[in-house]
Design a protein around this motif. Sequence first.
Motif, PDB file in Angstrom:
ATOM      1  N   ALA A   1       0.835  -1.196   0.000  1.00 57.58           N
ATOM      2  CA  ALA A   1       0.000   0.000   0.000  1.00 57.58           C
ATOM      3  C   ALA A   1       0.867   1.242   0.000  1.00 57.58           C
ATOM      4  O   ALA A   1       1.922   1.285   0.634  1.00 57.58           O
ATOM      5  CB  ALA A   1      -0.905   0.008   1.224  1.00 57.58           C
ATOM      6  N   HIS A   2       0.415   2.251  -0.706  1.00 58.88           N
ATOM      7  CA  HIS A   2       1.053   3.562  -0.685  1.00 58.88           C
ATOM      8  C   HIS A   2       0.972   4.113   0.737  1.00 58.88           C
ATOM      9  O   HIS A   2       0.009   3.807   1.469  1.00 58.88           O
ATOM     10  CB  HIS A   2       0.317   4.484  -1.664  1.00 58.88           C
ATOM     11  CG  HIS A   2       1.004   5.782  -1.882  1.00 58.88           C
ATOM     12  ND1 HIS A   2       0.812   6.859  -1.050  1.00 58.88           N
ATOM     13  CD2 HIS A   2       1.876   6.169  -2.837  1.00 58.88           C
ATOM     14  CE1 HIS A   2       1.536   7.874  -1.486  1.00 58.88           C
ATOM     15  NE2 HIS A   2       2.193   7.475  -2.569  1.00 58.88           N
ATOM     16  N   PRO A   3       1.927   4.936   1.160  1.00 60.39           N
ATOM     17  CA  PRO A   3       1.871   5.492   2.526  1.00 60.39           C
ATOM     18  C   PRO A   3       0.584   6.266   2.839  1.00 60.39           C
ATOM     19  O   PRO A   3       0.196   6.369   4.001  1.00 60.39           O
ATOM     20  CB  PRO A   3       3.090   6.420   2.577  1.00 60.39           C
ATOM     21  CG  PRO A   3       4.039   5.836   1.589  1.00 60.39           C
ATOM     22  CD  PRO A   3       3.186   5.276   0.480  1.00 60.39           C
ATOM     23  N   THR A   4      -0.096   6.776   1.812  1.00 60.75           N
ATOM     24  CA  THR A   4      -1.350   7.507   2.038  1.00 60.75           C
ATOM     25  C   THR A   4      -2.581   6.609   1.976  1.00 60.75           C
ATOM     26  O   THR A   4      -3.706   7.087   2.137  1.00 60.75           O
ATOM     27  CB  THR A   4      -1.521   8.623   0.985  1.00 60.75           C
ATOM     28  OG1 THR A   4      -1.624   8.010  -0.317  1.00 60.75           O
ATOM     29  CG2 THR A   4      -0.366   9.611   1.026  1.00 60.75           C
ATOM     30  N   ALA A   5      -2.393   5.320   1.748  1.00 58.84           N
ATOM     31  CA  ALA A   5      -3.532   4.423   1.526  1.00 58.84           C
ATOM     32  C   ALA A   5      -4.470   4.344   2.730  1.00 58.84           C
ATOM     33  O   ALA A   5      -5.687   4.234   2.562  1.00 58.84           O
ATOM     34  CB  ALA A   5      -3.043   3.033   1.139  1.00 58.84           C
ATOM     35  N   HIS A   6      -3.925   4.394   3.943  1.00 62.27           N
ATOM     36  CA  HIS A   6      -4.784   4.356   5.137  1.00 62.27           C
ATOM     37  C   HIS A   6      -5.746   5.540   5.131  1.00 62.27           C
ATOM     38  O   HIS A   6      -6.946   5.380   5.372  1.00 62.27           O
ATOM     39  CB  HIS A   6      -3.939   4.376   6.415  1.00 62.27           C
ATOM     40  CG  HIS A   6      -3.110   3.155   6.608  1.00 62.27           C
ATOM     41  ND1 HIS A   6      -3.608   2.009   7.170  1.00 62.27           N
ATOM     42  CD2 HIS A   6      -1.823   2.885   6.278  1.00 62.27           C
ATOM     43  CE1 HIS A   6      -2.659   1.083   7.205  1.00 62.27           C
ATOM     44  NE2 HIS A   6      -1.572   1.591   6.662  1.00 62.27           N
ATOM     45  N   ARG A   7      -5.209   6.711   4.835  1.00 60.57           N
ATOM     46  CA  ARG A   7      -6.040   7.924   4.786  1.00 60.57           C
ATOM     47  C   ARG A   7      -7.040   7.832   3.630  1.00 60.57           C
ATOM     48  O   ARG A   7      -8.209   8.186   3.774  1.00 60.57           O
ATOM     49  CB  ARG A   7      -5.174   9.173   4.653  1.00 60.57           C
ATOM     50  CG  ARG A   7      -5.997  10.453   4.705  1.00 60.57           C
ATOM     51  CD  ARG A   7      -5.143  11.707   4.594  1.00 60.57           C
ATOM     52  NE  ARG A   7      -4.656  11.841   3.228  1.00 60.57           N
ATOM     53  CZ  ARG A   7      -3.386  12.042   2.892  1.00 60.57           C
ATOM     54  NH1 ARG A   7      -2.458  12.154   3.813  1.00 60.57           N
ATOM     55  NH2 ARG A   7      -3.037  12.154   1.637  1.00 60.57           N
ATOM     56  N   THR A   8      -6.572   7.355   2.482  1.00 59.92           N
ATOM     57  CA  THR A   8      -7.444   7.230   1.323  1.00 59.92           C
ATOM     58  C   THR A   8      -8.605   6.286   1.607  1.00 59.92           C
ATOM     59  O   THR A   8      -9.748   6.553   1.231  1.00 59.92           O
ATOM     60  CB  THR A   8      -6.658   6.761   0.089  1.00 59.92           C
ATOM     61  OG1 THR A   8      -5.583   7.670  -0.152  1.00 59.92           O
ATOM     62  CG2 THR A   8      -7.552   6.683  -1.139  1.00 59.92           C
ATOM     63  N   MET A   9      -8.331   5.180   2.285  1.00 54.94           N
ATOM     64  CA  MET A   9      -9.392   4.223   2.638  1.00 54.94           C
ATOM     65  C   MET A   9     -10.473   4.932   3.451  1.00 54.94           C
ATOM     66  O   MET A   9     -11.668   4.815   3.154  1.00 54.94           O
ATOM     67  CB  MET A   9      -8.800   3.052   3.419  1.00 54.94           C
ATOM     68  CG  MET A   9      -9.815   2.041   3.884  1.00 54.94           C
ATOM     69  SD  MET A   9     -10.398   1.023   2.540  1.00 54.94           S
ATOM     70  CE  MET A   9     -10.573  -0.530   3.382  1.00 54.94           C
TER      71      MET A   9
END
Length: 151
Positions: free
Chosen positions: A59-67
């Motif tokens: 996952a991209h480092p921003t994926a948690h936020r994107t989710m």
Amino acid sequence: MSTETDFEVVSAVLSPEPISVDQAIAAVESDTAGAVVSFSGVVRNHDDGKAVDRLSYSAHPTAHRTMAEVVAQLVAEHSGEAQQPVRIWAAHRIGMLEIGDPALVCAVSAAHRGQAFAVCSELVDRIKAQVPIWKEQFFSDGTVEWVGAGE
């Protein structure tokens, strides 16, 4: 009589730990829900005619936020459509997974099945399309393929 129209996001995460449909369903069940709809995308043993041994999700480092943003946007667009609470649980695995492991699990509870099915389906489609997660497939013939990278 007061009418509740809020959606509740119980969970919207990326997880290095195993996830399950049972976990998702238990999290969204409520006395107001006449329907609980779930989806489990599991690792299969083939892709495009080739045997698959295992997968790894990155996952991209921003994926948690994107989710979280993807789920929040869905909620914002559907807010006010329900007379009873709609509860959402979504998780995507990251890391190494074996055949049969759940990779993406979602559950939605609502007063009626139509809304639960519609929200769950849209939720899965949006996560797959918008959350920056890439799949590395390890084939039985020793080759490896990245899916989602560069798309």
